[in-house]
Write a protein that holds these residues in place. Structure first.
Motif, PDB file in Angstrom:
ATOM      1  N   LYS A 175      48.838  41.331  10.891  1.00 22.46           N
ATOM      2  CA  LYS A 175      48.139  42.287  11.778  1.00 22.46           C
ATOM      3  C   LYS A 175      46.623  42.099  11.645  1.00 22.46           C
TER       4      LYS A 175
ATOM      5  N   HIS B 196      54.951  42.723  20.314  1.00 21.25           N
ATOM      6  CA  HIS B 196      55.012  43.542  19.097  1.00 21.25           C
ATOM      7  C   HIS B 196      54.783  45.004  19.470  1.00 21.25           C
TER       8      HIS B 196
ATOM      9  N   GLU C 162      62.689  45.709  15.918  1.00 20.65           N
ATOM     10  CA  GLU C 162      61.800  46.504  15.070  1.00 20.65           C
ATOM     11  C   GLU C 162      61.760  47.939  15.589  1.00 20.65           C
TER      12      GLU C 162
ATOM     13  N   GLY D 214      55.653  50.354   9.377  1.00 18.59           N
ATOM     14  CA  GLY D 214      54.510  50.853   8.620  1.00 18.59           C
ATOM     15  C   GLY D 214      54.670  52.283   8.140  1.00 18.59           C
TER      16      GLY D 214
HETATM   17  P1  PGA Z   1      55.883  46.824   8.426  1.00 14.42           P
HETATM   18  O1  PGA Z   1      55.544  46.110   9.827  1.00 14.42           O
HETATM   19  O2  PGA Z   1      56.676  45.814   7.622  1.00 14.42           O
HETATM   20  O3  PGA Z   1      54.532  47.117   7.813  1.00 14.42           O
HETATM   21  O4  PGA Z   1      56.668  48.035   8.734  1.00 14.42           O
HETATM   22  C1  PGA Z   1      56.506  45.328  10.467  1.00 14.42           C
HETATM   23  C2  PGA Z   1      55.952  44.791  11.759  1.00 14.42           C
HETATM   24  O5  PGA Z   1      55.175  45.488  12.420  1.00 14.42           O
HETATM   25  O6  PGA Z   1      56.260  43.662  12.165  1.00 14.42           O
END
Ligand code: PGA
Length: 255
Positions: free
Chosen positions: A11, A97, A169, A175
């Motif tokens: 990110k 995403h 996801e 997150g």
């Molecule tokens: P995360 O993010 O592992 O921090 O939950 C996953 C992603 O956004 O691909």
């Protein structure tokens, strides 16, 4: 048999020094398995792509971009094309995403054009799909995932499907520290494979890798990977810590 695939999505994190250091640590800790028993990709911010490509040059770890624009070149201020990404050594690109969809506001149709542009430009797209918490609570998960996949793959012929990786996801798990249970994830993954079978054919659907993403970490990676239709992990936060990410890669290797 589908080879496991773990991708780290950095990110908007790292800088020119810490990004290269992180990549180097991951390379040295995964030399025996990366590219052999598990495919690995790192997706740094655009500005650090080239230095991370350099840090990975003697390894079997691939580099991916976090986004792409749909045109090949021209007056599109601030945007980056597939051919530019390929030119500097990118192999993969994330498309759709959840932060692009829900923070930046990318519509499904644009995501579909990005998938097509990625393949036309010689990149391998990772198409991300997933429902919001409110959508899950309203029993709309299947509907949302179906719409995002149908629009995301619109116009993509069967001969091109093998270039695509899917990533499920659930937005409520990204997150947040909340992870879908292995069974919750497996249910959606098996649905996605069945949907691909209906849209293309079952033989092709069996070959496509479907990654899970959303608070994947060393403590849950093996359980998630034990599910039949979970072929890998798309990792955000935990991909920024070399030890955690390496542990996830190791846990992803299916015996
Ligand atoms: P995360 O993010 O592992 O921090 O939950 C996953 C992603 O956004 O691909």
């Amino acid at each position: 048999m589908r080879k496991p695939f773990v991708a780290g999505n950095w990110k908007m994190n790292t800088d020119s020094r810490t990004g290269v250091e992180l990549a180097e640590k991951i390379v040295s800790a995964t030399q025996q398995i990366a590219g052999r028993t598990v495919d690995v990709a790192l997706c740094p911010p655009f500005v650090y792509l080239q230095s991370v490509v350099g840090a990975l040059s003697s390894s079997s770890i691939a580099v991916g971009a976090q986004d792409i624009y749909i045109e090949t070149k021209g007056a599109f201020t601030g945007e980056i094309s597939a051919s530019m990404l390929k030119d500097i050594g990118c192999i993969y690109v994330l498309c759709g995403h959840s932060e692009r969809r829900h923070v930046i506001g990318e519509p499904d149709e644009l995501v579909g054009k990005k998938v097509t542009a990625a393949i036309s430009g010689g990149l391998l797209p990772i198409l991300c799909v997933g429902e919001l918490l409110a959508e899950r609570e309203a029993d709309q998960t299947i509907e949302v995932v179906t719409r995002q996949i149908k629009t995301g793959l619109a116009g993509l012929g069967a001969e091109k499907l093998s270039a695509v990786t899917l990533a499920y996801e659930p937005v409520w798990a990204i997150g947040t520290g909340l992870t879908a249970t292995p069974q919750q994830a497996q249910d959606v993954h098996s649905f996605i494979r069945e949907l691909l079978g209906r849209m293309y054919d079952n033989r092709l659907a069996e070959q496509i890798r479907i990654l899970y993403g959303g608070s994947a970490k060393p403590g849950n990676a093996a359980d998630l990977m034990s599910q039949q239709d979970i072929d890998g992990l798309l990792v955000g936060g935990a991909s920024l810590k070399a030890d955690d990410f390496v542990a996830i890669i190791q846990a992803a290797v299916k015996e």
